[in-house]
Write a protein that holds these residues in place. Structure first.
Motif, PDB file in Angstrom:
ATOM      1  N   GLY A  18       0.545  -1.308  -0.288  1.00  0.00           N
ATOM      2  CA  GLY A  18      -0.106  -0.041   0.245  1.00  0.00           C
ATOM      3  C   GLY A  18       1.108   1.388  -0.003  1.00  0.00           C
ATOM      4  N   LEU A  19       2.471   1.264  -0.596  1.00  0.00           N
ATOM      5  CA  LEU A  19       2.842   2.031  -0.601  1.00  0.00           C
ATOM      6  C   LEU A  19       3.248   2.658  -2.371  1.00  0.00           C
ATOM      7  CD1 LEU A  19       6.381   1.588   2.212  1.00  0.00           C
ATOM      8  CD2 LEU A  19       3.823   2.582   2.766  1.00  0.00           C
ATOM      9  N   ALA A  20       3.591   4.120  -1.942  1.00  0.00           N
ATOM     10  CA  ALA A  20       3.935   4.389  -3.321  1.00  0.00           C
ATOM     11  C   ALA A  20       5.050   3.764  -3.584  1.00  0.00           C
ATOM     12  CB  ALA A  20       4.173   5.941  -3.367  1.00  0.00           C
ATOM     13  N   GLN A  21       5.260   3.056  -5.240  1.00  0.00           N
ATOM     14  CA  GLN A  21       6.678   2.816  -5.589  1.00  0.00           C
ATOM     15  C   GLN A  21       7.760   3.637  -5.387  1.00  0.00           C
ATOM     16  OE1 GLN A  21       6.115   0.840  -8.983  1.00  0.00           O
ATOM     17  NE2 GLN A  21       8.159   0.606  -9.392  1.00  0.00           N
ATOM     18  N   THR A  22       7.398   5.113  -5.197  1.00  0.00           N
ATOM     19  CA  THR A  22       8.690   6.291  -5.091  1.00  0.00           C
ATOM     20  C   THR A  22       9.141   5.725  -3.737  1.00  0.00           C
ATOM     21  OG1 THR A  22       7.041   7.915  -4.653  1.00  0.00           O
ATOM     22  CG2 THR A  22       7.890   7.528  -6.917  1.00  0.00           C
TER      23      THR A  22
END
Length: 79
Positions: A30-34
């Motif tokens: 659920g985290l941004a890939q960045t």
């Protein structure tokens, strides 16, 4: 090695063991890939525990398992 280097190396190890890509881990956690890329490329020296917990859960483990690595022994961390 710094803590940031140990975290990056541990995530790389676990991605390889789990046969996951960074993108797949981002979706699962659920985290941004960045966010994950910044940790892996050591652009973020102050990664928060909530992000590490999300990464661990995305890998199907808890924080105890995530940190259960010789990488995090006191004698291996220089900062």
């Amino acid at each position: 090695m710094t803590l940031a280097q140990a975290l990056a190396k541990r995530i790389d190890e676990l991605l390889e063991q789990s046969n996951l890509t960074q993108y797949q881990l981002a979706k699962r956690s659920g985290l941004a890939q960045t966010t994950i890329a910044d940790i892996r490329k050591m652009r973020n020296n102050g990664t928060n525990v909530l992000n590490l917990n999300a990464i661990a859960q995305g890998l199907g483990m808890d924080l105890c398992e995530f940190f259960n690595s010789p990488l995090f022994k006191a004698e291996n961390i220089s900062d």
